[in-house]
Write an enzyme that holds these catalytic residues in place. Sequence first.
Site, PDB file in Angstrom:
ATOM      1  CB  CYS A 115       1.595   7.204  -4.803  1.00 58.70           C
ATOM      2  SG  CYS A 115       1.415   5.655  -5.718  1.00 58.70           S
ATOM      3  CB  CYS A 128      -0.224   4.139  -3.282  1.00 58.00           C
ATOM      4  SG  CYS A 128       1.254   3.615  -4.162  1.00 58.00           S
ATOM      5  CG  ASP A 129      -1.744   7.144  -0.840  1.00 57.60           C
ATOM      6  OD1 ASP A 129      -1.595   6.022  -0.336  1.00 57.60           O
ATOM      7  OD2 ASP A 129      -0.851   8.012  -0.829  1.00 57.60           O
TER       8      ASP A 129
END
Length: 514
Positions: free
Chosen positions: A341, A344-345
């Site tokens: 992701c 997200c990361d």
Amino acid sequence: MLDTTIKQQLETYLQNIINPIEITVSTNGSAKAEELVSLSKEIATLNDKISLSVDNSPTGRAPQMAIAPQGQEPRVRFAGIPMGHEFTSLVLALLQAGGHPSKASQALQDQAKSLTSKLNFEIYISLTCQNCPEVVQSMNLMAALNPNVTTTMIDGALFQDEVSERNIMAVPSVYLNGELFGQGRMSLEEILNKVDTGAADKKAAELSEKAPYDMLIVGGGPAGASAAIYSARKGIRTGVIAERFGGQVADTMAIENFISVKETEGPKLVAGLEQHVLDYDVDLMKTQKAVRLEKKEFIEVELENGAVLKSKSVILATGARWREMNVPGEQEYRNKGVAYCPHCDGPLFKGKKTAVIGGGNSGIEAAIDLAGITEHVTVFEFADTLRADDVLVKKAESMPNITIIKSAMTTEVIGDGERVVGLKYTDRTTDESHLVDVAGIFVQIGLVPNSEFLKDTLELTNRGEIVTNAHGQTSIPGVFAAGDVTTTPYKQIIISMGSGATAALGAFDYLIRN
């Protein structure tokens, strides 16, 4: 920090505060600390039940905001500035500290209140992560309800020393009493079941006692939600079991091709889907995973916790998950540099070199997003051409810190024992092997159907997709399927919804004839 419109909206929300609350800000003189003080002052001016104090000599993390009912020791803290996706977490924390009731089910609230162990949660997040708020909000609610629970949201981009010390390379990463508790999206129910010993056995016994359904849907993504609504509208007993409601959509950032909705985000669409399902008489059973299906007098679905549900008809809508590279080092360094992701990361790799595996739309979109955060992005595409839309390819090619390598077969993830340090690939045109230094590898190579538990049960393709006819019927009478887990072409949200509706109507037609 807050514009006029947001201020007005926030002031309206804060009118729901019943009891006085106090905000305590710990500062360290940094620019970010001053931003947090400024934000806190703006909030305090919006409601006379909110008081503010500033600690200029803190002993713990700074900058940090602590929120508590007046006169009580704080149990909810934000280490960082809770804006972006976490602004809603901040608003809910303020309301809950002020006595405004939560919308969570009473059963889950009672379960949270009954916890007797001391639980100190630390949640490492990024402000661009759409999966993080659910975890933060769930744990904040637990802390608001139970004096044995404390929780701290920690912005990983702001507390890089902690992130490095704990080797955190994926968010959300949650620590409980100093030990790693979990990574990735978790619902309130999942968290409670994990910390509440004996909860799984009690839930299994409760589920096994349920009367047979007319239609049981396995899966809570767009296909499952659509099937549930169409089934319930027929007035028949309908149940839904879902390991995670929303499925892949919950991890999707921007959605711009959902007809009549110009632009939305996955979590927002999932919330709307769940509310729509619950507007009908549907028995929604979340955090439940199916492990076996068998047709007897009824069609039986066994769950991972041992419970067995029965139904006259079943719709399988278990969706799909990210495809893995299946190369040495991938599993060893999952969440230690190997990620799936980018939204997200990505912020955890600020200023570092990264790689994206896959040259489709998802891969090129990931590269474009990462290019604004990381030092450099290298895209590896197995084929000799990119599969992404031309507009995305042109955008990526125009960015100076994106390199695209085609005809590249990834062969190994290289790490130092703690984190990713590189990637090996073979040039398919020359058969030469190369090593590229990267800190993060984002895998974007398509989907795998979640159908392993159905092997040798009904007809699957060699790719694991469930074979269905035009009505959604599988090879077992009374068992239908819909969405990304099936042979339905083009894995799109809107197509999955139509597939779910088709399967529900097909299953209803089966019921009235049998």
